[in-house]
Motif scaffolding. Structure first.
Motif, short mmCIF file in Angstrom:
data_model
loop_
_atom_site.label_atom_id
_atom_site.label_comp_id
_atom_site.label_asym_id
_atom_site.label_seq_id
_atom_site.Cartn_x
_atom_site.Cartn_y
_atom_site.Cartn_z
N UNK A 152 0.97 -1.41 -0.08
CA UNK A 152 -0.08 -0.03 -0.04
C UNK A 152 0.98 1.41 -0.01
N UNK A 153 2.17 1.26 0.06
CA UNK A 153 2.89 2.34 0.07
C UNK A 153 3.37 2.80 -1.24
N UNK A 154 2.62 3.35 -1.91
CA UNK A 154 2.76 3.76 -3.33
C UNK A 154 2.68 5.19 -3.66
N UNK A 169 0.93 11.83 -7.27
CA UNK A 169 -0.12 11.88 -6.27
C UNK A 169 0.15 10.55 -5.07
N UNK A 170 -0.25 10.84 -3.81
CA UNK A 170 0.22 9.98 -2.97
C UNK A 170 -1.03 9.57 -2.46
N UNK A 171 -1.63 8.35 -3.00
CA UNK A 171 -2.94 7.84 -2.42
C UNK A 171 -2.71 7.14 -0.95
N UNK A 196 6.68 4.17 -2.28
CA UNK A 196 6.64 5.24 -1.37
C UNK A 196 8.03 5.22 -0.69
N UNK A 197 9.10 6.02 -1.00
CA UNK A 197 10.27 5.77 -0.44
C UNK A 197 10.20 6.80 1.12
#
Ligand code: ADP
Length: 428
Positions: A152-154, A169-171, A196-197
């Motif tokens: 989920x970290x995308x 976008x950071x959903x 997502x880093x």
């Protein structure tokens, strides 16, 4: 303005010095023009509007759109070389120009890596550069799969056309990710996803490369983004371990060579903590033109990124990148929510009185909330230790106070110009 071969243009270039055509008339072209003046060259710009930042200052302007093949060709005609202040020129226009013998630098085959994040990620993966896990997104199903793989970290990105955080976008949930992807795909936006880093800070490595193959690299800088826009750059990045700094510089030079870049290139990176607890980096973005993270070089380095870009695209020997101060902090002047009543000129006047060492660079743009309208460089005194957090913070505070003053006409520390004393609460 007029046609490319008209008399006024010939008269304006009596030394028959090189003419560099730059596509785009923004602040990067405006500042490149400053360096062209010093080198005795002419920077011709293709600007959308006569009031664009560079069109205001160079005598050689072609008015037209960067995606109009005729306008781009008119700008290139008779120029020694063509280059860019942004990466939005459609590749086919550049390929056609190259086929007709125009020296396009960087070449279309290199520039594509700064135009398309998916092409860039794939090229970097191929050569083993450190990058976050990523995937192309052609369907909502692709998003679902990648979201699952990454717990989920995308981050979702438009592969093309984004800048200053637009197109990122950071959903927070799968539903949100699916909604964004389906909306964008339906609108024809090419999409990609990446992990997502959990970065600790953002860095940038600027390099230059000439067609001859000479390379040059400036110190690695720390960048601070606010609302997706670069707000501050600190050169050099404080506390960056020497081995990591040289690894980052070597990676940036290797990328420039591998991708056959000509001109300057910014390699934007994330600093991360590795599983062994040591800092490492991942490459985020490439920009093949002068870049906001290199504005500090105008005052803080022997050769600025703008001069270096001209030298590189013209295949001159490159200039020294040695810093002129132990630390330089650049702060962007971003338009305030409400444009102050005090004129910009009066603001500059007040700033000069309080901080005589602050170097102001204004872009000739009207003020609008969040718009980049200028920047301030503040150089540290010779004895400063760039790894001492307090000393760095003091220089940064001046740069940020100066930039905030220029955009808001308010001293964020409550400074009173009449008594010279700070009053009230700090609002930084
Ligand atoms: P742009 O092309 O608009 O500059 P970027 O890809 O550089 O877009 O992303 C803008 C900002 O979003 C970055 O500076 C960073 O702060 C954040 N960001 C981008 N990608 C990631 C990621 N994979 N993980 C965490 N943050 C990211």
């Amino acid at each position: 303005m007029g046609g490319v071969n008209d008399d006024s243009r010939i008269r304006r270039n009596p030394l028959a010095a090189p003419v560099v055509a730059m596509i785009g008339g923004g602040q990067l072209a405006r500042m490149t023009h400053q360096s062209a003046v010093a080198l005795g060259q002419t920077l011709r710009v293709l600007a959308a509007d006569p009031l664009d930042p560079a069109a205001q200052v160079t005598p050689d302007v072609v008015i037209g759109a960067h995606d109009d093949p005729d306008a781009v060709r008119a700008a290139a005609e008779g120029a020694d070389v063509m280059t860019f202040d942004h990466e939005h020129v459609p590749p086919q226009i550049l390929l056609d120009l190259e086929a007709s013998g125009v020296a396009v630098r960087p070449r279309a085959s290199a520039l594509i890596h700064a135009q398309d994040k998916l092409v860039m990620r794939r090229a970097l993966a191929e050569i083993g550069a450190p990058i976050p896990p990523f995937a192309g997104v052609d369907s909502v199903e692709d998003v679902r799969r990648f979201h699952d793989e990454q717990d989920g970290r995308i981050v979702l990105k438009s592969a093309r056309g984004g800048y200053d955080g637009r197109g990122v976008w950071m959903p927070d949930s799968l539903e949100e990710a699916e909604r964004i992807a389906s909306e964008q795909l339906a609108a024809g936006v090419p999409m990609m996803a990446e992990a997502r880093v959990p970065w600790t800070r953002e860095l940038s490595a600027m390099v230059a490369r000439s067609p001859f193959g000479q390379g040059a690299v400036w110190p690695v800088v720390e960048t601070v983004q606010r609302d997706g826009i670069c707000a501050v750059a600190i050169a050099p990045a404080p506390g960056l371990p020497d081995d990591l700094r040289s690894a980052v510089q070597a990676t940036a030079l290797r990328l420039a060579e591998h991708l056959d870049v000509t001109g300057v290139m910014a390699v934007e990176l994330f600093e991360v903590v590795g599983s062994d607890g040591r800092p490492g980096v991942l490459v985020n973005e490439l920009a093949m033109r002068p870049h906001n993270s290199g504005h500090w070089t105008m005052d803080g380095a022997t050769t600025s990124q703008f001069e270096q870009h001209l030298r590189a695209v013209l295949d001159y020997p490159l200039g020294s990148t040695v810093p002129t101060a132990p630390l330089t902090v650049m702060a962007n002047v971003l338009g305030a929510p409400e444009t102050p009543e005090m004129s910009m000129d009066e603001r500059v006047h007040h700033l000069a009185a309080r901080f005589p060492h602050a170097k102001v660079h204004l872009y000739g743009k009207s003020e609008r909330r969040g718009r980049k309208i200028g920047h301030v460089n503040v150089l540290a005194d010779p004895g400063l230790d760039p790894n001492d957090a307090d000393q760095v913070a003091a220089v940064r505070a001046v740069a940020e106070l100066a930039a905030h003053w220029l955009s808001h006409a308010q001293w964020a520390d409550g400074w009173d110009p009449h008594t010279g004393a700070p009053v009230g609460d700090f609002e930084r």
